[in-house]
Enzyme design. Structure first.
Site, PDB file in Angstrom:
ATOM      1  CG  HIS A 121      23.906 -10.668 -11.866  1.00 55.83           C
ATOM      2  ND1 HIS A 121      25.188 -11.146 -11.788  1.00 55.83           N
ATOM      3  CD2 HIS A 121      23.598 -10.268 -10.605  1.00 55.83           C
ATOM      4  CE1 HIS A 121      25.630 -11.063 -10.546  1.00 55.83           C
ATOM      5  NE2 HIS A 121      24.679 -10.524  -9.808  1.00 55.83           N
ATOM      6  CG  ASP A 155      27.224 -11.602 -14.588  1.00 55.06           C
ATOM      7  OD1 ASP A 155      26.408 -10.727 -14.928  1.00 55.06           O
ATOM      8  OD2 ASP A 155      27.231 -12.128 -13.456  1.00 55.06           O
ATOM      9  CB  SER A 233      26.523  -8.917  -7.540  1.00 52.95           C
ATOM     10  OG  SER A 233      26.267 -10.268  -7.311  1.00 52.95           O
TER      11      SER A 233
END
Length: 395
Positions: A121, A155, A233
């Site tokens: 992402h 992901d 992230s």
């Protein structure tokens, strides 16, 4: 290890955006931080102000545990990178293409060949990216990244930079198989676009489940109370020995704020996916049956039995060929479609069970679905056999 083919940025930017639209609606929010957001509150974090190889000796002013943590942070900062992503826009007057900053995130060095691991992402809608690599003295050098491959369902994305092997500090990879609730967890990343920062907590849960950008559940996720903020992230989650145990991926926040329970993809999952992407390149293909479905919580709210309610069965999909029926609106009202309650010998109570049952299979396998059909008084049927082939309609 055999080098895979370079992936196409634009292809996966489009794929990721489309897949994200297929995500299920949930009452709470999963915040997958990747954008460059300015901080509104001061983050309680340790930032590096000395060269990474400047280690602290035992000092009466510091507890032994503090010395160990500081040294662990400084030892691992060269392995954690800062990622900036860009989109392309055509200038209205000159018609030239220009790169527009799109977001930021973190990642970590995987090997001496220059492979960088991050969240899918983080680079999902990007056309290009650059990686900031820190040397032993804390000096940063920017490298343009190419895309090796992605696994949106987990992901995970792998980039590659052309950096001298001497400048690359691969992270020390551990295992997530023997993790215990209560052990120390340290998250290193670049929250809010700041330089390397450290947050500390514990492993607060194991075997959790969260949703990927495609809506497909990621199982065996690590839960931690170490703060994970925007920009974290793709960063590293380490144990007290400085070994990688997971990749920070999201926070769960009922309020939608960037605070709450943190999640990390376990390193054992990362090792398998990264090896496949580096070897084969492009994208990992998983089996689908070709349906859209209603979230299990919403299904229960309608008073329907446990299982996966089929909303739509696209024409030409494996599910359509097998005769599954979707939910339709008629002049009499809503006609409920099939409810999947089993796949082979596995009972299906929610969509996570369906994905877990599909995981061991490969495209082209044949499975038997058990469904309850509302038009036949809820009678369970076993005649639907689904041959799973690659489809554009991923559940």
């Amino acid at each position: 290890m055999k080098e895979g083919k370079q992936a196409d940025w634009k292809k996966f930017a489009a794929t990721g955006a489309a897949a994200f639209c297929l995500g299920l609606g949930v009452q709470s929010s999963i915040v997958a931080p990747h954008s460059n957001v300015l901080p509104t509150v001061k983050d309680a974090a340790l930032s590096s102000s000395k060269p990474a190889n400047s280690f602290v000796e035992s000092d009466s002013a510091l507890e032994p545990s503090e010395v160990r943590t500081i040294n662990l942070f400084r030892e691992n900062t060269p392995s954690v990178v800062f990622i900036s992503t860009f989109t392309e826009r055509q200038d209205f007057f000159t018609l030239d293409m220009e790169e527009i900053p799109q977001g930021t995130g973190s990642g970590f060095v995987w090997d001496k060949e220059g492979h960088i691991v991050t969240n899918f992402h983080v680079i999902r809608s990007a056309n290009s990216a650059q990686v900031a690599l820190s040397d032993a003295k804390g000096k940063q050098t920017l490298y343009k990244a190419t895309l090796t491959g992605v696994d949106p369902d987990k992901d995970i994305a792998v980039l590659k930079i052309e950096a001298p092997p001497a400048a690359l500090r691969p992270i020390d990879v551990g295992t997530s198989a023997d993790l215990l609730v209560g052990q120390t967890a340290l998250a290193i990343g670049n929250p809010f676009g700041l330089d390397h920062s450290l947050t500390i907590g514990v492993v607060s849960g194991l075997g959790r489940e969260t949703k990927s950008p495609t809506g497909r559940p990621i199982s065996n996720v690590i839960q931690t109370d170490a703060a994970i903020n925007p920009g974290n992230s793709g960063g590293a989650l380490l144990n007290s020995q400085g070994k990688l145990i997971g990749m920070n991926t999201a926070i769960f926040s009922p309020s939608g704020a960037n605070s709450g329970v943190g999640f990390a993809i376990p390193v054992d999952t990362i090792k398998y996916v990264v090896k496949k992407l580096i070897t084969d390149g492009s994208q990992i293909t998983r089996p689908v049956i070709g349906i859209s479905f209603l979230d299990s919580e919403q299904t229960r709210g309608l008073g329907l039995p446990q299982g996966v309610l089929v909303l739509d069965v696209p024409k030409g999909s494996p599910a359509a060929q097998a005769g599954l029926r979707g939910t339709v609106r008629t002049f009499r009202g809503i006609e409920v479609g099939d409810i999947i309650v089993g796949l082979d010998s596995v009972d299906i109570r929610k969509e996570g069970d369906l994905f877990a049952a599909l995981e061991p299979h490969k495209p082209g396998d044949v499975v038997e679905l058990r469904v309850k059909r509302g038009t036949e008084d809820g009678k369970e049927r076993r005649r639907e056999e689904v041959s799973r082939t690659r489809s554009d309609f991923a559940i």
